[in-house]
Motif scaffolding. Structure first.
Motif, short mmCIF file in Angstrom:
data_model
loop_
_atom_site.label_atom_id
_atom_site.label_comp_id
_atom_site.label_asym_id
_atom_site.label_seq_id
_atom_site.Cartn_x
_atom_site.Cartn_y
_atom_site.Cartn_z
N LEU A 153 47.11 50.21 31.59
CA LEU A 153 47.34 51.28 30.93
C LEU A 153 46.45 52.23 31.06
CD1 LEU A 153 48.21 48.83 27.84
CD2 LEU A 153 49.87 49.80 29.50
N PHE A 154 46.75 53.42 31.39
CA PHE A 154 45.79 54.63 31.63
C PHE A 154 45.80 55.70 30.56
CE2 PHE A 154 47.08 52.62 35.60
CZ PHE A 154 45.80 52.18 36.19
N TYR A 155 44.52 55.76 29.88
CA TYR A 155 44.67 56.88 28.81
C TYR A 155 43.74 57.96 28.96
CZ TYR A 155 46.34 52.54 26.21
OH TYR A 155 46.81 51.36 25.80
N ASP A 156 44.06 58.97 28.24
CA ASP A 156 43.23 60.27 28.51
C ASP A 156 42.23 60.01 27.21
OD1 ASP A 156 44.21 61.00 25.94
OD2 ASP A 156 45.48 62.53 26.75
N ALA A 157 41.33 61.37 27.34
CA ALA A 157 40.00 61.26 26.52
C ALA A 157 40.61 61.12 24.92
CB ALA A 157 39.26 62.54 26.49
N ALA A 158 41.96 61.47 24.57
CA ALA A 158 42.15 61.48 23.13
C ALA A 158 43.01 59.99 22.89
CB ALA A 158 43.33 62.65 22.76
N GLY A 159 43.07 59.23 23.91
CA GLY A 159 43.45 57.96 23.53
C GLY A 159 44.96 57.82 23.84
N GLU A 160 45.60 58.93 24.09
CA GLU A 160 47.05 59.14 24.62
C GLU A 160 47.25 58.52 26.16
OE1 GLU A 160 49.41 60.05 22.69
OE2 GLU A 160 47.95 60.55 21.04
N GLN A 161 48.36 57.71 25.81
CA GLN A 161 48.60 57.15 27.42
C GLN A 161 49.40 58.03 28.38
OE1 GLN A 161 50.68 53.48 27.27
NE2 GLN A 161 51.53 53.60 29.24
N LEU A 162 48.42 58.24 29.35
CA LEU A 162 48.69 58.82 30.40
C LEU A 162 49.98 58.44 31.47
CD1 LEU A 162 45.23 60.10 32.00
CD2 LEU A 162 46.95 61.55 30.92
N THR A 163 49.76 57.27 31.80
CA THR A 163 50.72 56.40 32.74
C THR A 163 50.43 55.01 32.50
OG1 THR A 163 51.94 56.61 34.65
CG2 THR A 163 49.45 56.80 34.99
N ASP A 164 51.18 54.24 33.30
CA ASP A 164 50.89 52.68 33.50
C ASP A 164 51.05 52.50 34.91
OD1 ASP A 164 53.56 52.87 33.53
OD2 ASP A 164 53.59 51.13 32.33
N GLY A 165 50.75 51.09 35.27
CA GLY A 165 51.17 50.65 36.68
C GLY A 165 51.09 49.10 36.61
N THR A 166 52.10 48.45 37.33
CA THR A 166 52.04 47.12 37.20
C THR A 166 51.62 46.80 38.86
OG1 THR A 166 53.90 47.01 35.67
CG2 THR A 166 53.65 44.99 37.06
N ASN A 167 50.61 45.67 38.66
CA ASN A 167 50.12 44.92 39.87
C ASN A 167 50.06 43.53 39.88
OD1 ASN A 167 49.44 47.75 40.80
ND2 ASN A 167 47.11 47.38 40.34
N VAL A 168 50.25 43.20 41.10
CA VAL A 168 50.38 41.64 41.26
C VAL A 168 49.00 41.30 42.15
CG1 VAL A 168 51.44 39.61 42.09
CG2 VAL A 168 52.66 41.49 41.10
N TYR A 169 48.31 40.45 41.55
CA TYR A 169 47.13 39.80 42.22
C TYR A 169 47.05 38.31 42.48
CZ TYR A 169 44.90 44.31 40.39
OH TYR A 169 44.56 45.58 40.04
N ILE A 170 46.31 38.18 43.70
CA ILE A 170 46.09 36.78 43.94
C ILE A 170 44.42 36.81 43.92
CG2 ILE A 170 46.08 35.25 45.72
CD1 ILE A 170 48.25 36.40 47.12
N LEU A 171 44.24 35.82 42.74
CA LEU A 171 42.75 35.40 42.50
C LEU A 171 42.73 34.07 42.89
CD1 LEU A 171 42.72 37.02 38.71
CD2 LEU A 171 42.24 38.09 40.62
N ARG A 172 41.23 34.05 43.13
CA ARG A 172 40.77 32.76 43.74
C ARG A 172 39.45 32.32 42.63
NH1 ARG A 172 38.84 30.80 49.43
NH2 ARG A 172 36.96 32.20 48.97
N ARG A 173 39.43 31.39 42.04
CA ARG A 173 38.15 30.99 41.22
C ARG A 173 37.16 30.41 42.02
NH1 ARG A 173 40.36 27.38 38.00
NH2 ARG A 173 40.46 28.47 36.48
N GLU A 174 35.94 30.95 42.09
CA GLU A 174 34.71 30.53 42.99
C GLU A 174 33.57 30.27 41.98
OE1 GLU A 174 34.28 34.12 45.34
OE2 GLU A 174 36.16 33.46 46.58
N GLU A 175 32.44 29.96 42.44
CA GLU A 175 31.23 29.55 41.32
C GLU A 175 31.14 30.75 40.44
OE1 GLU A 175 27.65 28.07 43.33
OE2 GLU A 175 28.89 26.91 44.84
N GLU A 176 31.21 31.96 40.94
CA GLU A 176 30.86 33.26 40.00
C GLU A 176 32.02 33.42 39.17
OE1 GLU A 176 31.33 33.52 43.57
OE2 GLU A 176 29.11 33.22 44.20
N GLY A 177 33.30 32.85 39.40
CA GLY A 177 34.47 33.15 38.38
C GLY A 177 35.41 33.75 39.43
N LEU A 178 36.55 34.12 38.68
CA LEU A 178 37.61 34.54 39.49
C LEU A 178 37.30 35.80 40.23
CD1 LEU A 178 40.19 34.61 36.74
CD2 LEU A 178 39.92 32.90 38.36
N ARG A 179 37.91 35.84 41.58
CA ARG A 179 37.69 37.17 42.32
C ARG A 179 39.18 37.29 42.93
NH1 ARG A 179 33.76 37.15 40.19
NH2 ARG A 179 31.71 37.10 41.00
#
Length: 146
Positions: free
Chosen positions: A93-119
Motif C-alpha cells: 500500500l503506497f501513501y502520499d505525505a498526507a496519508g492518502e493511498q496513491l496506489t497498491d500492488g500485489t507481489n508474490v515472494y519466495i522466501l527462505r529462512r536462513e540464520e539471519e532470518g527470512l530472505r
C-alpha cells in the motif's frame, strides 16, 4: 496468527520500512543473493549485494516524483514449500505525505529462512507496472521519457 505468519508479517513490516525510507542498503539486507524480480515484461537478477542496491536506488527518483511518502502492507497469506522455503503473497500500500493511498500492488515472494532470518530470493510483481503507469497517468507524469 501462527509463528510463521508472525515471522512473515515482521519481515514484511521491516521491508515496508526500507521502502518508506528509500533505504536500498537495508532493503538489500532482506534479500538473498542472487535475487530475481520478474513480471510479464521484465526479468532481472542481482548476483551481488552491490548490484541489488544499485537497482533499488534506480527506482527511487520515480517513486519520489509520484509522491510516495510511506509504504504499508497487507499480508495475504503463504504456502509452506519446505521447512525453510515459503511462498508469500503481499499487497503493498503506497501513501502520499498526507496519508492518502496513491496506489497498491500485489507481489508474490519466495522466501527462505536462513540464520539471519527470512530472505527473499524471487519477487513476482503481478500488477505493479500497470498500477504505477495508471498513477503516473493520473498525475500527468510521462514515464516514457525516463
Amino acid at each position: 496468527m501462527d509463528s510463521l505468519d508472525a515471522e512473515i508479517d515482521d519481515y514484511l513490516t521491516r521491508y515496508a520500512a526500507t521502502l518508506t525510507n528509500f533505504d536500498a542498503h537495508a532493503a538489500a539486507d532482506l534479500w538473498g543473493v542472487p535475487g530475481m524480480v520478474l513480471d510479464d515484461r521484465f526479468v532481472g537478477a542481482a548476483d551481488s549485494r552491490e548490484v541489488m542496491i544499485s537497482g533499488l536506488e534506480q527506482g527511487y527518483p520515480l517513486y519520489r516524483s509520484l509522491g510516495l511518502a510511506s509504504v504499508g502492507h497487507e499480508y495475504l497469506g503463504c504456502e509452506r514449500v519446505t521447512d525453510s522455503i515459503v511462498i508469500v503473497r503481499v499487497r503493498w500500500l503506497f501513501y502520499d505525505a498526507a496519508g492518502e493511498q496513491l496506489t497498491d500492488g500485489t507481489n508474490v515472494y519466495i522466501l527462505r529462512r536462513e540464520e539471519e532470518g527470512l530472505r527473499a530470493y524471487v519477487c513476482i510483481a503481478t500488477d505493479e507496472a500497470e498500477k504505477i503507469q495508471a498513477l503516473a497517468d493520473r498525475q500527468g507524469i510521462d514515464l516514457s521519457s525516463g
